[in-house]
Design an enzyme around this catalytic site. Structure first.
Site, PDB file in Angstrom:
ATOM      1  N   ALA A   1       0.850  -1.207   0.000  1.00 27.69           N
ATOM      2  CA  ALA A   1       0.000   0.000   0.000  1.00 27.69           C
ATOM      3  C   ALA A   1       0.877   1.245   0.000  1.00 27.69           C
ATOM      4  O   ALA A   1       1.869   1.317   0.729  1.00 27.69           O
ATOM      5  CB  ALA A   1      -0.909  -0.003   1.230  1.00 27.69           C
TER       6      ALA A   1
ATOM      7  N   TYR B   1       7.253  11.762  -0.884  1.00 25.54           N
ATOM      8  CA  TYR B   1       7.223  10.378  -1.379  1.00 25.54           C
ATOM      9  C   TYR B   1       8.629   9.771  -1.383  1.00 25.54           C
ATOM     10  O   TYR B   1       8.851   8.656  -0.918  1.00 25.54           O
ATOM     11  CB  TYR B   1       6.620  10.381  -2.786  1.00 25.54           C
TER      12      TYR B   1
END
Ligand code: NAD
Length: 442
Positions: free
Chosen positions: A282, A347
Site C-alpha cells: 500500500a 514520497y
C-alpha cells in the site's frame, strides 16, 4: 494505457522510421506464461579465475541445458560467468574472454549473469576486481539490447546452494524487467526447498496490503498462482474491489486502514495460524513542490508509506505472527527513493526510509525471528497511477531505461514472489530494483 510506440516499432514501417531516426527500439519482453514458462536455449557457464562457488550443480537444476564449452552455431539463452574468485585485474581479462566471443550468439531475452564475491575490505586488489564487475555488468545491461538483461550476483562463501531460488528467478522469463542489479546471497544453514517447484508457496499464507488494484492486485494474483493462500488487505472505501480480488483468488479480504495505530494487532488477530509472507505494498502520492506542500500532504505520505510499515512490522514481529524459517517481509520502495523526483520530497523521503528500514532490520529479524526483510524498488510501471502522468513525462519515464519500455505490475509481483520463496532464506536486506535498469538513480 497501451504502449503504442512499442507496437509501432514492431511494424515494418515503424522499424524503418525508428532506426533511421535513431529512436529507441524496445523489444517485446518474454514474460512468464503457461505456454512459454522457461527460457529457450542452452546456458553457457564460463569461469574467470579460480571459482570459489562451483555453481555447476545448482545451475543444472534450473532446467536449462548447461554447456561448459562454447559450441559452434549454438545460440545461448543465458551466460553465467563465475568470477567469484576474481582477485585481481588479470582475472577481469578472463571475464572479457568468456563473454566477448558469445555476445553475437545470444537469443533475444538472454540472461547474462556474473557471479562475484563481496569486495574484501582487507584486500584492495580483490576489492578493485570485484567492484569492477559492478560497472561491467551495469554497462552490459545498457548495451545488450533485444530484451536481454545483466546482473551481478554476489555470493558469500559456500552460498551457491542458497542461491538456487535466485538463479531460477534470474534465469527465467519471470525476471524480464529486472536488469543491472547487484544482489547479495548469504549461505544459510537450512534451505527450505519447496516440494513442488511450480508452486513454491503451497501451504503458505501471504498478506498483501493495498491489494484492491494495481501492483498489489498483481502481487496477490501471482502469490496465489504459486500456491499461497492470500489475504488481501485494503481500506474500507475499497471494500468491493478487494473482496472481488480475494474471491477470485480463493483468498480472504481484510478491510482496514494500515495507518490505524492497532493495524498490526488486528492483522495478527485475523491470522491466528500465523503468516509466512507479509508484503507492504500500500502506498500513496501527494505531489507538490516543497514550497507548496502543506503539512497534511507530508504527513499522509510519510504515514502510509513509512510509519505504518514500521509500526505493523514491529507489531507483527513482536506478536510472533511471522513464521520462523519461512517468514518473509517484502516492502515496496521506489526508484524515486533512490534518485529523488521533483514534486516528491515527501514520497521520496518515505521510500528512501523503506530502504533504511530494510537494511537495518534484516540482520536482526533473521537472527531473532528467522524472518528475511527485503524491498523491491519499482521504476515506471504501467498502472492507473502512471497513466495519469502527462504525456511527455510519461513517455520519458517509459523510455529512459535499458529495455526502452515501462514494466507491468506482474514484473514487480514476480520479483516479490522470488523474495517470498521459502528457498530464498539467503536473500536478506536486499533492495532490488524492478525498473528495466532505469537511468534515474542509476
Ligand atoms: P495504487 O494507487 O494503484 O494502489 C495502491 C493501493 O493501496 C490502493 O488499492 C489503495 O486503496 C491502497 N491503500 C492506500 N492507502 C492505504 C491504507 N492507508 N491502508 C490500506 N491500503 C491503502 O498504487 P500502485 O501503482 O499499484 O503502487 C503500489 C505500490 O508500488 C505503492 O507503494 C507505490 O508507491 C509503489 N510504486 C509504484 C510505482 C508505479 O509506477 N506504479 C512505481 C514505484 C513504486
Amino acid at each position: 494505457m497501451p504502449d503504442r510506440y512499442l507496437r509501432f516499432t514492431q511494424s515494418g514501417p515503424g522499424r524503418f522510421v525508428t532506426r533511421r531516426l535513431g529512436l529507441p527500439q524496445p523489444a517485446p519482453l518474454h514474460r512468464w506464461s503457461a505456454e512459454r514458462p522457461v527460457l529457450e536455449g542452452p546456458l553457457l557457464l564460463v569461469t574467470a579465475g579460480k571459482s570459489t562457488a562451483d555453481p555447476a550443480a545448482v545451475l543444472a537444476r534450473t532446467g536449462l541445458p548447461v554447456h561448459t564449452t562454447r559450441e559452434d552455431g549454438a545460440r545461448y539463452a543465458a551466460v553465467v560467468v563465475d568470477a567469484t574468485g576474481a582477485g585481481d585485474v588479470a582475472a577481469l581479462r578472463e571475464v572479457h574472454e568468456g563473454l566477448h566471443p558469445v555476445m553475437r550468439s545470444l537469443t533475444d531475452d538472454a540472461r547474462l549473469i556474473v557471479l562475484g564475491s563481496a569486495p574484501d575490505p582487507a584486500d584492495h586488489h580483490q576489492a578493485a576486481a570485484q567492484q569492477a564487475l559492478e560497472g561491467f555488468v551495469r554497462s552490459l545491461g545498457k548495451e545488450a539490447g533485444r530484451g536481454r538483461t545483466a546482473q551481478l550476483l554476489r555470493l558469500a562463501p559456500d552460498a551457491a546452494e542458497a542461491a538456487e531460488s535466485t538463479l531460477r528467478f534470474l534465469l527465467s522469463p519471470r525476471s524480464a524487467y529486472v536488469s543491472g542489479q547487484v544482489i547479495g546471497v548469504e549461505a544459510t544453514e537450512t534451505i527450505t526447498a519447496p516440494e513442488d517447484r511450480d508452486r513454491p508457496l503451497a501451504g503458505r499464507t501471504a498478506l498483501v496490503t493495498g491489494a484492491a488494484r494495481g501492483i498489489g492486485e498483481a502481487v496477490a494474483e501471482t502469490l496465489a498462482r504459486y500456491g499461497a493462500r492470500v489475504v488481501c488487505l485494503d481500506v474500507p472505501q475499497a471494500e468491493a474491489d478487494v473482496r472481488a480480488v480475494a474471491e477470485r483468488l480463493g483468498g480472504q479480504a481484510l478491510t482496514l486502514d494500515i495507518t490505524a495505530a492497532d493495524a498490526g494487532e488486528r492483522i495478527a488477530a485475523a491470522l491466528p495460524d500465523g503468516l509466512d509472507v507479509l508484503v507492504h505494498n500500500a502506498g500513496i502520492t501527494r505531489d507538490r513542490r516543497l514550497a507548496n506542500m502543506a503539512a497534511d500532504r507530508w504527513d499522509a505520505v510519510l504515514d502510509v508509506n513509512l510509519a505504518a510499515v514500521l509500526r505493523t512490522t514491529d507489531q507483527l514481529l513482536a506478536a510472533g505472527t511471522l513464521r520462523r524459517g519461512t517468514g518473509r517481509i517484502v516492502a515496496t520502495a521506489s526508484i524515486a527513493g533512490i534518485a529523488g523526483n521533483t514534486g516528491q520530497t515527501n514520497y521520496a523521503a518515505s521510500k528512501a526510509g523503506i530502504i533504511g528500514l530494510v537494511r537495518s532490520l534484516a540482520p536482526r529479524a533473521a537472527a531473532e525471528h528467522g524472518v528475511t526483510v527485503n524491498a523491491v524498488a519499482p521504476g515506471f510501471i504501467e498502472t492507473k497511477m502512471t497513466a495519469a502522468v502527462p504525456l511527455f513525462i510519461r513517455e520519458a519515464g517509459r523510455r529512459m531505461n535499458s529495455l526502452g519500455q515501462g514494466g507491468l505490475p506482474v514484473d514487480v509481483a514476480e520479483t516479490i514472489a522470488w523474495l517470498a520463496d521459502p528457498a530464498s532464506g539467503g536473500v536478506n536486506g536486499q533492495v532490488v530494483r524492478v525498473c528495466g535498469q532505469s537511468l534515474l538513480g542509476a
